[in-house]
Design a protein around this motif. Structure first.
Motif, PDB file in Angstrom:
ATOM      1  N   GLU A  90      62.766   9.715  49.096  1.00 37.85           N
ATOM      2  CA  GLU A  90      61.348   9.807  49.480  1.00 37.85           C
ATOM      3  C   GLU A  90      60.691   8.429  49.531  1.00 37.85           C
ATOM      4  O   GLU A  90      59.733   8.230  50.264  1.00 37.85           O
ATOM      5  CB  GLU A  90      60.550  10.645  48.471  1.00 37.85           C
ATOM      6  N   VAL A 109      57.478  12.577  52.701  1.00 36.99           N
ATOM      7  CA  VAL A 109      57.953  13.877  52.228  1.00 36.99           C
ATOM      8  C   VAL A 109      57.682  14.962  53.270  1.00 36.99           C
ATOM      9  O   VAL A 109      56.831  14.808  54.146  1.00 36.99           O
ATOM     10  CB  VAL A 109      57.294  14.281  50.883  1.00 36.99           C
ATOM     11  N   GLN A 114      57.166  18.916  47.671  1.00 40.39           N
ATOM     12  CA  GLN A 114      58.126  17.831  47.464  1.00 40.39           C
ATOM     13  C   GLN A 114      57.429  16.612  46.858  1.00 40.39           C
ATOM     14  O   GLN A 114      57.973  15.956  45.976  1.00 40.39           O
ATOM     15  CB  GLN A 114      58.817  17.460  48.775  1.00 40.39           C
TER      16      GLN A 114
END
Length: 148
Positions: A90, A109, A114
């Motif tokens: 990420e 993301v 997330q």
């Protein structure tokens, strides 16, 4: 390596299309393809050109959320934090900063869920503040400032 005007022209054209044929690039700056190729090889060997890359439409990949995170570390030992961010897909950029906070992260993301999972793990290393991008206005071309 001392760069001249022609080197900067080549770099500018390569940033616009890194797959351009040397002869086509040469035609735009009035040089032969072979001469352009020789200059590009010198730029690569000297480290001015480090790599070639793609620009991907992140929305097409399902990465609609960009977050900017300022991290405030809990400890002076940052090694485990650095390992953490290097292991996380990420995190697309990470900078150690001066001023407010210790690190500035750029996160991509697929969902808020997330992002929340990432931020929960981040709390093991320190506190944070988050800003979500709502619109990309400009993407920086590093040559623009150099050429002016």
């Amino acid at each position: 390596m001392q760069l001249d005007k022609i080197d900067f022209q080549i770099l500018q054209l390569l940033t616009e299309n890194s797959r351009i044929q040397w002869k086509d690039l040469g035609a735009q700056i009035h040089m032969t393809g072979q001469a352009v190729g020789n200059r590009i090889k010198k730029l690569e060997e000297s480290g001015v050109i480090k790599a070639y890359s793609l620009i991907i439409d992140e929305m097409q990949l399902g990465l609609p959320y960009t977050a900017f995170v300022i991290v405030y570390m809990k400890t002076a030992n940052h090694d485990s934090f650095i390992r953490f961010i290097n292991d996380r897909n990420e995190v697309v950029e990470a900078h150690r900063i001066s001023g407010e906070g210790c690190y500035h992260l750029k996160i991509k993301v697929k969902s808020q869920e997330q992002l929340n999972l990432f931020l929960n793990k981040l709390l093991e290393h320190g506190n944070y503040s988050v800003n979500l991008s709502i619109q990309k206005i400009k993407q920086h071309n590093p040559l623009t400032a150099t050429l002016q």
